[in-house]
Design a protein around this motif. Structure first.
Motif, mmCIF file in Angstrom:
data_model
loop_
_atom_site.group_PDB
_atom_site.id
_atom_site.type_symbol
_atom_site.label_atom_id
_atom_site.label_comp_id
_atom_site.label_asym_id
_atom_site.label_seq_id
_atom_site.Cartn_x
_atom_site.Cartn_y
_atom_site.Cartn_z
ATOM 1 N N GLU A 1 0.812 -1.220 0.000
ATOM 2 C CA GLU A 1 0.000 0.000 0.000
ATOM 3 C C GLU A 1 0.845 1.271 0.000
ATOM 4 N N LYS A 2 1.969 1.246 0.698
ATOM 5 C CA LYS A 2 2.841 2.434 0.757
ATOM 6 C C LYS A 2 3.424 2.730 -0.621
ATOM 7 N N VAL A 3 3.941 1.706 -1.281
ATOM 8 C CA VAL A 3 4.514 1.896 -2.619
ATOM 9 C C VAL A 3 3.428 2.351 -3.581
ATOM 10 N N GLN A 4 2.264 1.720 -3.505
ATOM 11 C CA GLN A 4 1.163 2.097 -4.394
ATOM 12 C C GLN A 4 0.760 3.561 -4.168
ATOM 13 N N ALA A 5 0.673 3.970 -2.914
ATOM 14 C CA ALA A 5 0.312 5.364 -2.607
ATOM 15 C C ALA A 5 1.374 6.322 -3.142
ATOM 16 N N ASP A 6 2.649 5.945 -3.002
ATOM 17 C CA ASP A 6 3.734 6.791 -3.521
ATOM 18 C C ASP A 6 3.673 6.890 -5.042
ATOM 19 N N LEU A 7 3.344 5.784 -5.712
ATOM 20 C CA LEU A 7 3.217 5.804 -7.168
ATOM 21 C C LEU A 7 2.082 6.715 -7.614
ATOM 22 N N VAL A 8 0.966 6.635 -6.913
ATOM 23 C CA VAL A 8 -0.177 7.498 -7.243
ATOM 24 C C VAL A 8 0.206 8.956 -7.055
ATOM 25 N N GLU A 9 0.837 9.262 -5.918
ATOM 26 C CA GLU A 9 1.208 10.643 -5.623
ATOM 27 C C GLU A 9 2.211 11.189 -6.643
ATOM 28 N N ALA A 10 3.142 10.340 -7.082
ATOM 29 C CA ALA A 10 4.179 10.781 -8.027
ATOM 30 C C ALA A 10 3.714 10.706 -9.481
ATOM 31 N N GLY A 11 2.555 10.102 -9.706
ATOM 32 C CA GLY A 11 2.063 9.962 -11.074
ATOM 33 C C GLY A 11 2.729 8.825 -11.819
ATOM 34 N N GLY A 12 3.220 7.831 -11.081
ATOM 35 C CA GLY A 12 3.833 6.667 -11.709
ATOM 36 C C GLY A 12 5.257 6.465 -11.247
ATOM 37 N N PRO A 13 5.952 5.534 -11.881
ATOM 38 C CA PRO A 13 7.343 5.264 -11.504
ATOM 39 C C PRO A 13 8.262 6.351 -12.064
ATOM 40 N N THR A 14 8.248 7.492 -11.405
ATOM 41 C CA THR A 14 9.016 8.651 -11.854
ATOM 42 C C THR A 14 10.106 8.980 -10.842
ATOM 43 N N LYS A 15 10.880 10.000 -11.135
ATOM 44 C CA LYS A 15 11.927 10.451 -10.208
ATOM 45 C C LYS A 15 11.337 11.136 -8.979
ATOM 46 N N ARG A 16 10.028 11.360 -8.973
ATOM 47 C CA ARG A 16 9.389 12.044 -7.848
ATOM 48 C C ARG A 16 8.995 11.105 -6.708
#
Length: 119
Positions: A69-84
């Motif tokens: 869930e943490k990784v998924q939430a981070d992906l959503v917040e960053a808009g995908g597997p980005t440098k953000r």
């Protein structure tokens, strides 16, 4: 014994409001099914392939983080597997990707020519 005076943190109420908003946002992202991944598999794979990753490895990586869930939430917040994405999430994705590469290297290649033992 005299009671100690209660000291109230002036930031407690705003922090609780922010925490509640974050929890609500994550809960909404997870949807009604509870364990549903928040970042779409096809979008994740598409973005990874655009960066030069084979589709099979991108799908393997998604499988490795689908229930986190943490990784998924981070992906959503960053808009995908980005440098953000946060460093900890980037590290987790790197470990998952390494595991996928190792697993793929242990499988026989379909395109590799078979060597003959006879001459």
């Amino acid at each position: 014994m005299p009671s100690r005076p209660t000291i109230r943190n002036p930031l407690a109420r705003p922090l609780r409001a922010v925490a509640l908003a974050l929890v609500t946002a994550v809960a909404v992202s997870l949807g009604a099914c509870g364990g549903t991944p928040t970042f779409d598999r096809s979008e994740f794979v598409k973005e990874m392939v655009a960066r030069g990753v084979k589709p099979s490895l991108a799908n393997c990586a998604y499988d490795g983080i689908a229930r986190d869930e943490k990784v998924q939430a981070d992906l959503v917040e960053a808009g995908g597997p980005t440098k953000r994405i946060p460093e900890a999430t980037s590290d987790k994705l790197s470990r998952v990707m390494a595991d996928c590469i190792i697993a793929a290297s242990k499988q026989p290649s379909k395109s590799a020519p078979r060597s003959s033992t006879t001459r």
